[in-house]
Design a protein around this motif. Structure first.
Motif, short mmCIF file in Angstrom:
data_model
loop_
_atom_site.label_atom_id
_atom_site.label_comp_id
_atom_site.label_asym_id
_atom_site.label_seq_id
_atom_site.Cartn_x
_atom_site.Cartn_y
_atom_site.Cartn_z
N ARG A 51 22.47 -136.39 -71.99
CA ARG A 51 21.51 -137.10 -72.78
C ARG A 51 21.92 -138.65 -73.07
O ARG A 51 21.47 -138.81 -74.16
CB ARG A 51 20.75 -136.28 -73.72
N ARG A 61 11.06 -141.99 -68.47
CA ARG A 61 11.90 -140.93 -69.23
C ARG A 61 12.46 -139.93 -68.51
O ARG A 61 11.75 -139.09 -67.71
CB ARG A 61 11.09 -140.73 -70.38
N GLN A 63 13.55 -136.59 -68.00
CA GLN A 63 13.51 -134.96 -68.27
C GLN A 63 14.57 -134.06 -67.69
O GLN A 63 14.23 -133.40 -66.65
CB GLN A 63 11.99 -134.49 -68.29
N TYR A 105 15.79 -129.30 -71.75
CA TYR A 105 14.79 -127.89 -71.95
C TYR A 105 15.48 -126.97 -71.11
O TYR A 105 16.28 -127.17 -70.15
CB TYR A 105 13.37 -128.25 -71.20
N SER A 120 7.08 -132.89 -63.34
CA SER A 120 7.37 -133.61 -64.58
C SER A 120 7.81 -135.07 -63.92
O SER A 120 9.03 -135.15 -63.30
CB SER A 120 8.37 -132.93 -65.37
N GLY A 123 11.59 -135.66 -63.97
CA GLY A 123 12.28 -134.38 -64.27
C GLY A 123 13.39 -134.41 -63.51
O GLY A 123 13.77 -135.14 -62.39
#
Length: 159
Positions: A51, A61, A63, A105, A120, A123
């Motif tokens: 991250r 963004r 994910q 996640y 997503s 993602g």
């Protein structure tokens, strides 16, 4: 006395079968099918899953998704890309949490990984390459020897 060698052999075969079945031969790093990225290197992948890189080049963004720390595919991925075991990553995430950066996640299955990544925007996750389908796009492969590959290797998927 004759029961023990049979039990030992049975336990060994059972354990060997579990280990072979639990590890993916090849892991596919996946993004949504319509994501603009087509390839990725190990250093960028590492930044994404630590991250330290939070946005794709198109501004979406990122994910990131993981499995539970005891999942065999997560262990393979962590050793190949993050160069550490999932259990040792907890302190890192605890430290970042207080700076407003959450860990990836966690999903409980490969189907959940496929669905979440497919639905997503931005993602990214990873699955056993034999589980790939047209909902997602592979952008890298990790061999059983922990090498990152930019093109699809030959897969030996069970029928």
């Amino acid at each position: 006395m004759h029961k023990f060698p049979f039990l030992k052999l049975f336990a060994t075969l059972l354990l060997c079968g579990f280990v072979v079945k639990a590890n993916a031969e090849v892991i596919a790093v996946i993004v949504p099918h319509n994501q603009t990225i087509h390839q990725i290197g190990s250093s960028e992948l590492s930044l994404i899953f630590w991250r330290k890189k939070l946005y794709w080049a198109d501004g979406k963004r990122i994910q990131t998704l993981n499995y539970a720390s005891n999942n065999s595919i997560r262990i393979q991925f962590s050793l190949a890309i993050l160069k550490s075991m999932p259990e040792t990553q907890a302190d890192y995430w605890n430290g970042l949490y207080f700076h407003g950066i959450s860990p990836p996640y966690v999903v409980s299955s490969q189907e959940a990984m496929l669905r979440f990544v497919a639905d997503s925007p931005g993602g990214i996750g990873y699955i056993d390459a034999c589980k790939l389908d047209n909902r997602v796009k592979p952008i890298a492969w990790i061999s059983a020897g922990r090498n990152l590959l930019s093109s699809a290797p030959e897969l030996n998927c069970p029928e």
